[in-house]
Design an enzyme around this catalytic site. Structure first.
Site, PDB file in Angstrom:
ATOM      1  N   GLU A 127       0.855  -1.172   0.000  1.00  0.00           N
ATOM      2  CA  GLU A 127       0.000   0.000   0.000  1.00  0.00           C
ATOM      3  C   GLU A 127       0.905   1.240   0.000  1.00  0.00           C
ATOM      4  O   GLU A 127       1.887   1.275   0.749  1.00  0.00           O
ATOM      5  CB  GLU A 127      -0.891   0.041   1.240  1.00  0.00           C
ATOM      6  CG  GLU A 127      -1.913   1.169   1.161  1.00  0.00           C
ATOM      7  CD  GLU A 127      -2.905   1.177   2.337  1.00  0.00           C
ATOM      8  OE1 GLU A 127      -2.734   0.392   3.285  1.00  0.00           O
ATOM      9  OE2 GLU A 127      -3.832   1.979   2.263  1.00  0.00           O
TER      10      GLU A 127
ATOM     11  N   GLY B  69       2.765   2.403  10.893  1.00  0.00           N
ATOM     12  CA  GLY B  69       2.521   1.584  12.078  1.00  0.00           C
ATOM     13  C   GLY B  69       2.389   0.110  11.755  1.00  0.00           C
ATOM     14  O   GLY B  69       3.026  -0.737  12.369  1.00  0.00           O
ATOM     15  N   ALA B  70       1.549  -0.196  10.799  1.00  0.00           N
ATOM     16  CA  ALA B  70       1.311  -1.588  10.434  1.00  0.00           C
ATOM     17  C   ALA B  70       0.486  -1.650   9.153  1.00  0.00           C
ATOM     18  O   ALA B  70      -0.011  -0.624   8.691  1.00  0.00           O
ATOM     19  CB  ALA B  70       0.577  -2.319  11.548  1.00  0.00           C
TER      20      ALA B  70
ATOM     21  N   ASN C   2      -2.431  -6.438   5.207  1.00  0.00           N
ATOM     22  CA  ASN C   2      -2.411  -7.459   4.154  1.00  0.00           C
ATOM     23  C   ASN C   2      -3.281  -8.659   4.525  1.00  0.00           C
ATOM     24  O   ASN C   2      -3.210  -9.153   5.642  1.00  0.00           O
ATOM     25  CB  ASN C   2      -0.980  -7.941   3.930  1.00  0.00           C
ATOM     26  CG  ASN C   2       0.011  -6.807   3.923  1.00  0.00           C
ATOM     27  OD1 ASN C   2      -0.083  -5.924   3.094  1.00  0.00           O
ATOM     28  ND2 ASN C   2       0.935  -6.816   4.873  1.00  0.00           N
TER      29      ASN C   2
ATOM     30  N   GLU D 187      -5.625  -3.108  12.458  1.00  0.00           N
ATOM     31  CA  GLU D 187      -5.296  -3.932  11.287  1.00  0.00           C
ATOM     32  C   GLU D 187      -6.249  -5.120  11.178  1.00  0.00           C
ATOM     33  O   GLU D 187      -6.678  -5.484  10.088  1.00  0.00           O
ATOM     34  CB  GLU D 187      -3.846  -4.410  11.331  1.00  0.00           C
ATOM     35  CG  GLU D 187      -2.804  -3.307  11.524  1.00  0.00           C
ATOM     36  CD  GLU D 187      -2.933  -2.122  10.585  1.00  0.00           C
ATOM     37  OE1 GLU D 187      -3.433  -2.289   9.453  1.00  0.00           O
ATOM     38  OE2 GLU D 187      -2.552  -1.001  10.984  1.00  0.00           O
TER      39      GLU D 187
ATOM     40  N   GLU E 199     -10.012   3.924   6.161  1.00  0.00           N
ATOM     41  CA  GLU E 199      -9.199   4.369   7.292  1.00  0.00           C
ATOM     42  C   GLU E 199     -10.019   5.097   8.355  1.00  0.00           C
ATOM     43  O   GLU E 199      -9.876   4.829   9.546  1.00  0.00           O
ATOM     44  CB  GLU E 199      -8.020   5.231   6.819  1.00  0.00           C
ATOM     45  CG  GLU E 199      -7.003   4.465   5.954  1.00  0.00           C
ATOM     46  CD  GLU E 199      -6.409   3.228   6.629  1.00  0.00           C
ATOM     47  OE1 GLU E 199      -6.580   3.076   7.855  1.00  0.00           O
ATOM     48  OE2 GLU E 199      -5.783   2.404   5.927  1.00  0.00           O
TER      49      GLU E 199
HETATM   50  N1  TRP Z   1      -3.163   0.771   5.734  1.00  0.00           N
HETATM   51  C1  TRP Z   1      -2.197   1.041   6.753  1.00  0.00           C
HETATM   52  C2  TRP Z   1      -3.003   1.324   7.996  1.00  0.00           C
HETATM   53  O1  TRP Z   1      -3.476   0.457   8.629  1.00  0.00           O
HETATM   54  C3  TRP Z   1      -1.328   2.221   6.436  1.00  0.00           C
HETATM   55  C4  TRP Z   1       0.024   1.947   5.892  1.00  0.00           C
HETATM   56  C5  TRP Z   1       0.907   1.013   6.321  1.00  0.00           C
HETATM   57  C6  TRP Z   1       0.665   2.663   4.870  1.00  0.00           C
HETATM   58  N2  TRP Z   1       2.045   1.137   5.596  1.00  0.00           N
HETATM   59  C7  TRP Z   1       1.938   2.126   4.723  1.00  0.00           C
HETATM   60  C8  TRP Z   1       0.297   3.712   4.063  1.00  0.00           C
HETATM   61  C9  TRP Z   1       2.830   2.623   3.801  1.00  0.00           C
HETATM   62  C10 TRP Z   1       1.188   4.215   3.134  1.00  0.00           C
HETATM   63  C11 TRP Z   1       2.446   3.671   3.001  1.00  0.00           C
HETATM   64  O2  TRP Z   1      -3.305   2.399   8.342  1.00  0.00           O
HETATM   65 ZN    ZN Z   2      -5.616   1.560   8.501  1.00  0.00          ZN
END
Ligand code: TRP
Ligand code: ZN
Length: 864
Positions: free
Chosen positions: A126, A266-267, A270, A303, A325
């Site tokens: 992402e 943060g995390a 996937n 997550e 989000e």
């Molecule tokens: N979707 C992730 C979340 O839970 C966000 C995220 C994780 C992200 N790694 C990233 C966004 C790298 C951009 C680039 O919020």
């Molecule tokens: Zn998120």
């Protein structure tokens, strides 16, 4: 590194069009190597609509080996390569493509795509990282079934993971090992993940409410297995909570979490294989603070909740980011409120919103939660999309009420499972499920800016009627902006402290749906002039500019039945006093009314300790600055410290007895209250309390107490400072997350020498530009958390930041861009500071090989 010299182009929401072709299936073979990794991708492509035969597959920094379309190897005249994609002609409406590429994960310092962290392979796809692994239609409305074969040296990479279920493993003739993973759920490429390495793991299981057994695994670097218990517990709680609260069950036989030490955010959610910054997995009471434990609980939940809000139902395009989000942050906030003190959680959420989102919304990077354009999507993972996005969902929840909100959510899941949708479709589902009209509410998605609300009241003793006249405006959204649908939760507090309204379910609070630029709400049968308690539980992300209760905040601070507003009353009161002191430092001391309200707070035995600690905390320097036209960092700091000292010397005995009575008790609340008392006491700079902090440091059996005492010494010039800092470093040298705190404490210290300290820390052997946590712990911590030194009129603080941005621009553009924020606030400072800040932004813009990420933020930050 990126070599695209073209000027960055802007992507617009209005230009969205569905793809001509989709990819229904992908068979990916990833051959892991030390020199290079070879990726073979076999795609099943299908036409979705007419519009020509040109196929463009996204791809960046890839070394193409071959491309075969419908079983025919193309020669170089049959395709076109650019820095962004590969183009070729579709031979029919339904055909296969096989592409072989080579990549070098070991050289990937941007941490996007496939990269190495501590010798292990991992991915971050992402938002648009998959295109750095292979050519693909890397957009969230293309959802494919993934089969992934990972091939590698079993000695180096005994663990090889991808999404879905492990179907097959074995040895190849050449001695290499393989794992074959199949994910039965179609998904966008941004949810793809792959991990390979020599990892340790802990295992547990969860039985879903329909009786399915799910295997839970957390993978960590060997030696860290004993720090996963809290993460595992948090995961199981999250799984249960989502079943109970939203009726959502987990859908695969296995759920895996991998902790890595180099991670941009943060995390990442996937499918079936969450990848985490180790900061949000690893914890023991010796190494992690209570706040760290809470952070783990909420990120694990976040997550996990994405499995339904993000994965099963995903975004049509990246302008819809808040669809997943904002909603998922709201869900994790609800979860954490259920697991812990709901009042304290709400206070923390609002503090975070005010600290990060309000300034963003007031500055040059302001954007609606659904932006209309972007240059680099990575730059739009913002406090606005996340935190304000969550507030918008919370307002929908408030307007609909718990039951109707659930009906709307049920319909959303029912209607859109397996689809890539828009925020409009989400709101429509809430409306259809609840039967409640949200037409005007949609404005929240398109207006930037924090709305301001002005309230005046009137009491008519003869008719016993009380009325509130409420006006709203949103200056950032322009003069023609339509009024917003704002839920106002309010109570009326009587002279004896009771609620005069019965309120919903006897709560004493009612909810009013404000929809006009100005409107009046009238209450009948009100026997005395009440004190209004407005926006209880922070029912809307607005600024209450004028509040008829302002003169009577002491009353609410003592009596409000709504804990959020009780805390808020204390903050408003403190802000008022502090601003007076800042305005004329020589004349104004902390008023007696505030001092005695603070004393009453200390005496109030009915309060939860954690809440009391929160209520004792004066508004932060930045929040005070937000209330001023021109932020005067030095006076703010000085006067806030003066206020703290006044309170500390007035209540020295009480604070000492609070310290003593909560010391040695093993709960989050006891620790927070005790350490809050310690903060006040040490502000007096008396030897006795320096010794107390030192004693606490050396005798602490948990990181919360250790870091709290250390932080009190780090702001001093006392000889004990060096002693404890050295001791801490020696003790924790081998634990990166604990050493991050060591950097942060020094970076955020307000002591006079702090600027030199940070400069020296840059060349400390443990500092490392390649590790985002370390960069954040020193550089971002300094710029965002040390106003006094960041805003030095020598310009040293600004230069320190821009040097780092320029350096990181080529190493890790995402991290570089995220650092710039504080410079974009220049408008709020004196002319001298403005000029210095703008000069650094200009200098950043001249960085050689400037990335899209850095260009967009620096460029927009210079706007007015
Ligand atoms: N979707 C992730 C979340 O839970 C966000 C995220 C994780 C992200 N790694 C990233 C966004 C790298 C951009 C680039 O919020
Ligand atoms: Zn998120």
């Amino acid at each position: 590194m990126t070599s695209s010299a073209a000027t960055p182009s802007t992507i617009y929401l209005k230009d969205y069009s569905p793809p001509l072709f989709t990819i229904s299936d992908i068979f990916l073979t990833v051959e892991l190597g030390e020199e290079e990794t070879r990726v073979t991708s076999e795609l099943q492509m299908k036409r979705l609509q007419d519009g020509g035969n040109q196929i463009h597959l996204h791809g960046e920094d890839l070394d193409l080996v071959s491309i075969t379309v419908a079983d025919r190897l193309l020669d170089s005249s049959e395709y076109t390569l650019s820095s962004k994609d590969i183009a070729f002609l579709a031979p029919s409406d339904d055909f296969t493509v096989k592409i072989v590429t080579r990549i070098k994960p070991q050289e990937n310092t941007a941490l996007e795509g496939l990269y190495k962290s501590s010798g292990n392979f991992c991915t971050q796809c992402e938002a648009e990282g998959f295109r750095k692994i292979t050519y693909f239609l890397d957009r969230p409305d293309v959802m494919a079934k993934f089969t992934t074969k990972i091939i590698g040296d079993q000695n180096k990479y005994p663990v090889m993971l991808s999404n879905g279920n492990l179907i097959e493993s074995g040895n190849l003739e050449d001695g290499r090992f393989y794992n074959l993973w199949v994910d039965p759920f179609p998904k966008p490429a941004y949810l793809f993940a792959l991990v390979a390495g020599d990892l340790g793991s802990v295992e547990d299981s969860f039985v879903t409410r329909s009786g399915r057994q799910v295997k839970l695994q957390i993978f960590v670097e060997k030696g860290n297995e004993d720090k996963c218990a809290h993460a595992m517990t948090s995961l199981k709680k999250s799984m249960r909570w989502d079943e109970e609260k939203y009726g959502r069950e987990y859908d695969l036989d296995i759920f895996m979490i991998v902790a890595v030490s180099d991670f941009n955010m943060g995390a990442m959610e996937n499918k079936g294989l969450n990848i985490f910054n180790s900061k949000y997995v690893l914890a023991s009471k010796e190494t992690a603070t209570d706040a760290d434990f809470d952070g783990i609980e909420s990120v694990i939940a976040h997550e996990y909740f994405h499995n339904w809000t993000g994965n099963r139902i995903t975004c049509r395009d990246w302008f819809q980011l808040t669809l997943k989000e904002g909603l998922t942050v709201f869900r994790d906030q609800q979860f954490s409120a259920d697991m812990n003190s709901a009042a304290v959680k709400r206070i923390e959420d609002v503090q975070r919103l005010r600290a990060a989102q309000f300034p963003e919304d007031a500055g040059p990077l302001a954007h609606p939660i659904q932006p209309q354009s972007y240059v680099e999507i990575n730059n739009f993972y913002t406090a606005t999309v996340y935190e304000k996005g969550a507030e918008v969902i919370r307002m929908a929840h408030t307007i609909l009420g718990e039951d109707n909100f659930r009906k709307g959510m049920d319909l959303y899941f029912d209607r859109h499972d397996g689809q890539a949708v828009t925020t409009e479709e989400f709101i429509a589902a809430l409306e259809d499920g609840s039967g409640i009209d949200l037409k005007q509410f949609r404005e929240w998605y398109t207006q930037p800016g924090t709305p301001e609300v002005f309230v005046e009241d009137q009491y008519d003793p003869e008719n016993k009627s009380y009325s509130l006249t409420i006006r709203q405006q949103n200056p950032k959204a322009g003069p023609n902006a339509k009024p917003l649908h704002i839920p106002l939760e309010l109570g009326l507090v009587g002279a004896n402290g009771d609620n005069l309204l019965t309120g919903i379910h006897g709560t004493g609070s009612e909810i009013f749906n404000l929809k006009e630029k100005e409107e009046t709400v009238t209450f009948e049968n009100i026997s005395e002039k009440p004190t209004p308690s407005l926006f209880r539980n922070f029912s809307a992300p607005v600024k209450l500019k004028q509040n008829p209760a302002d003169g009577n905040m002491v009353h609410l601070f003592k009596n409000d039945s709504d804990p959020f507003n009780r805390w808020e009353a204390g903050q408003r009161l403190a802000i008022k006093c502090l601003l007076d002191m800042i305005e004329s430092p020589s004349q104004n001391a902390l008023p007696q009314s505030f001092i005695s309200a603070f004393g009453d707070l200390l005496d109030d035995e009915s309060l939860e300790p954690e809440f009391k600690a929160a209520a004792m905390t004066l508004p932060g320097e930045q929040f005070i600055g937000q209330q001023m036209d021109i932020v005067d960092v030095d006076t703010i700091h000085a006067q806030r410290q003066n206020a703290i000292k006044t309170l500390a010397s007035t209540y020295k005995d009480k604070l000492q007895s609070i310290y003593q009575s909560h010391h040695g008790k093993d709960s989050v609340g006891d620790r927070s209250l005790k350490n809050s008392a310690l903060m006040f006491l040490t502000s007096l700079k008396e030897e006795e309390f320096i010794n107390l902090a030192t004693y606490q440091y050396f005798n602490a059996d948990n990181m919360t107490d250790q870091i709290s005492s250390l932080s009190r010494l780090v702001v001093t010039n006392h000889p004990n400072r060096e002693k404890v800092l050295q001791d801490y470093y020696a003790r924790w040298e081998n634990d990166a997350l604990v050493i991050d705190k060591w950097f942060t404490l020094q970076a955020t210290s307000y002591r006079d020498k702090a600027m030199e300290d940070v400069q020296e820390l840059l060349s400390h052997p443990a500092f490392n530009y390649l590790n985002p946590n370390r960069v954040r712990s020193l550089i971002a911590a300094f710029a965002a958390g040390n106003p006094r030194h960041f805003h030095k009129t020598s310009g040293d603080g600004y230069r320190f930041l821009s040097d780092a941005v320029i350096k990181l621009n080529t190493i890790n553009p995402q991290i570089a861009a995220r650092l710039i924020g504080p410079l974009g606030q220049w408008k709020r400072f004196s002319e001298k500071r403005q000029n210095l800040m703008k000069a650094e932004l200009e200098r950043i813009l001249k960085a050689p090989n400037i990335s899209n990420d850095v260009f967009e933020i620096a460029n927009k930050s210079l706007r007015n």
